[in-house]
Design an enzyme around this catalytic site. Sequence first.
Site, PDB file in Angstrom:
ATOM      1  N   HIS A  10      38.814 -18.776 -59.019  1.00  0.00           N
ATOM      2  CA  HIS A  10      38.693 -20.473 -59.612  1.00  0.00           C
ATOM      3  C   HIS A  10      37.481 -20.319 -60.695  1.00  0.00           C
ATOM      4  O   HIS A  10      36.524 -19.633 -60.195  1.00  0.00           O
ATOM      5  CB  HIS A  10      38.664 -21.358 -58.702  1.00  0.00           C
ATOM      6  CG  HIS A  10      37.454 -21.454 -57.894  1.00  0.00           C
ATOM      7  ND1 HIS A  10      37.125 -20.486 -56.759  1.00  0.00           N
ATOM      8  CD2 HIS A  10      36.609 -22.128 -57.830  1.00  0.00           C
ATOM      9  CE1 HIS A  10      36.112 -20.737 -56.148  1.00  0.00           C
ATOM     10  NE2 HIS A  10      35.644 -21.843 -56.787  1.00  0.00           N
ATOM     11  N   ASP A  26      34.852 -23.607 -61.276  1.00  0.00           N
ATOM     12  CA  ASP A  26      34.724 -24.974 -60.694  1.00  0.00           C
ATOM     13  C   ASP A  26      35.257 -26.085 -61.415  1.00  0.00           C
ATOM     14  O   ASP A  26      34.901 -26.361 -62.606  1.00  0.00           O
ATOM     15  CB  ASP A  26      33.057 -24.897 -60.276  1.00  0.00           C
ATOM     16  CG  ASP A  26      32.644 -24.265 -59.246  1.00  0.00           C
ATOM     17  OD1 ASP A  26      33.405 -23.436 -58.502  1.00  0.00           O
ATOM     18  OD2 ASP A  26      31.390 -23.623 -59.398  1.00  0.00           O
ATOM     19  N   HIS A  53      35.293 -17.108 -60.151  1.00  0.00           N
ATOM     20  CA  HIS A  53      34.865 -16.731 -58.969  1.00  0.00           C
ATOM     21  C   HIS A  53      35.652 -16.692 -57.601  1.00  0.00           C
ATOM     22  O   HIS A  53      36.440 -17.614 -57.686  1.00  0.00           O
ATOM     23  CB  HIS A  53      33.264 -17.168 -58.749  1.00  0.00           C
ATOM     24  CG  HIS A  53      32.973 -18.519 -58.397  1.00  0.00           C
ATOM     25  ND1 HIS A  53      33.430 -19.482 -59.558  1.00  0.00           N
ATOM     26  CD2 HIS A  53      33.159 -19.412 -57.455  1.00  0.00           C
ATOM     27  CE1 HIS A  53      33.014 -20.556 -59.233  1.00  0.00           C
ATOM     28  NE2 HIS A  53      32.889 -20.646 -57.909  1.00  0.00           N
ATOM     29  N   ARG A  58      24.687 -25.654 -53.569  1.00  0.00           N
ATOM     30  CA  ARG A  58      25.005 -25.453 -55.053  1.00  0.00           C
ATOM     31  C   ARG A  58      24.609 -26.920 -55.986  1.00  0.00           C
ATOM     32  O   ARG A  58      24.927 -27.751 -55.188  1.00  0.00           O
ATOM     33  CB  ARG A  58      26.641 -25.133 -55.238  1.00  0.00           C
ATOM     34  CG  ARG A  58      27.075 -24.815 -56.444  1.00  0.00           C
ATOM     35  CD  ARG A  58      28.649 -24.720 -56.743  1.00  0.00           C
ATOM     36  NE  ARG A  58      29.192 -26.026 -56.969  1.00  0.00           N
ATOM     37  CZ  ARG A  58      30.499 -26.450 -57.079  1.00  0.00           C
ATOM     38  NH1 ARG A  58      31.371 -25.355 -56.400  1.00  0.00           N
ATOM     39  NH2 ARG A  58      30.707 -27.436 -57.370  1.00  0.00           N
TER      40      ARG A  58
HETATM   41  C1  OGA Z   1      31.077 -22.144 -55.059  1.00  0.00           C
HETATM   42  C2  OGA Z   1      32.067 -21.209 -54.701  1.00  0.00           C
HETATM   43  C3  OGA Z   1      32.203 -19.032 -53.399  1.00  0.00           C
HETATM   44  C4  OGA Z   1      31.350 -18.479 -52.186  1.00  0.00           C
HETATM   45  O1  OGA Z   1      30.088 -22.319 -54.593  1.00  0.00           O
HETATM   46  O2  OGA Z   1      31.604 -22.946 -55.956  1.00  0.00           O
HETATM   47  O3  OGA Z   1      33.109 -21.153 -55.071  1.00  0.00           O
HETATM   48  O4  OGA Z   1      31.380 -17.354 -52.165  1.00  0.00           O
HETATM   49  N1  OGA Z   1      31.427 -20.251 -53.854  1.00  0.00           N
HETATM   50  O5  OGA Z   1      30.464 -19.202 -51.574  1.00  0.00           O
HETATM   51 MN    MN Z   2      33.259 -22.412 -56.926  1.00  0.00          MN
END
Ligand code: OGA
Ligand code: MN
Length: 282
Positions: free
Chosen positions: A103, A105, A257, A273
């Site tokens: 995806h 974000d 990601h 994040r």
């Molecule tokens: C995010 C995400 C993936 C992870 O932080 O947006 O998708 O590996 N993280 O933590």
């Molecule tokens: Mn993400």
Amino acid sequence: MSLTITPLHDTFVAAIEGTDLSSGVDDATMDEIRQAFHDNSIIVFHGQDLSNDQHVAFSRHFGELQGHTVSHWLLPSHPEILVLSNRGRGGVKPLDNGGAYWHSDITYEEVPPLGSILYALTVPPEGGNTMFADMYAAYEALDDETKEQVDGLIGIHTYKQRYLKMAEGGKRPKLSDEKMAEWTDVEHSVVLTHPETGRKALFVNEGFTVGIKGMEQAEADALLEKLFAHSTQDRFVYSHPWKAGDIVMWDNRCTMHCATPYDVEKYERTMHRTTIRGTKPV
Ligand code: OGA
Ligand code: MN
């Protein structure tokens, strides 16, 4: 200050050494970091030690910050910080393997983020990598016929189907119908032009893109499936092996990601994040 920029993949991702983000970053260094971000789409900093305030302050250099539609994952003391933790640290609900599907974000909102800055506090000794895909490279590698087919198409994005899928699997708390009704469909170009670099990128993702405007569902599903499979080939993917103190900032407009598994019973994985507001993709 001069930074050392080391590529971590053939087409994108670079590590930036030579800066301690906790002590504040001057304008000249920010210019270098911004340039590296635009050149590489993903920048990695190792060995950082940031307070929540410092994480937020660094993130603000890139623009205004935004929260998340699911507010029980936001740090109560710093609502600009989303906590991804299987232990639910900081007074938030646990979030196991959030984002364990390809995806970008928050593409289910009218204005998706510019990017996110993910800071690793506690990581498992094995597993729990995050994979990233280069969506410029994926677009550029399409054959001419497919490029022509997808240029100008409009994708339909929503959070609803993803959340329901996770909730049915017992991985997400049930939310009120009222809350779910906030999640309407939005439309974004299937191919966007990056506002800073002028390069074209594929902008569909397995997480939230559920259809193509004006296209029959079966045909749209087949096309999306093909684009997802194409974009996530090994040659477009970098897998980040986390160490505590790593910061990874990705450009949400030209990368996807995907979280990878780890032993959630045995190990804690806690990440913070911040999310930087973007502009409507065109
Ligand atoms: C995010 C995400 C993936 C992870 O932080 O947006 O998708 O590996 N993280 O933590
Ligand atoms: Mn993400």
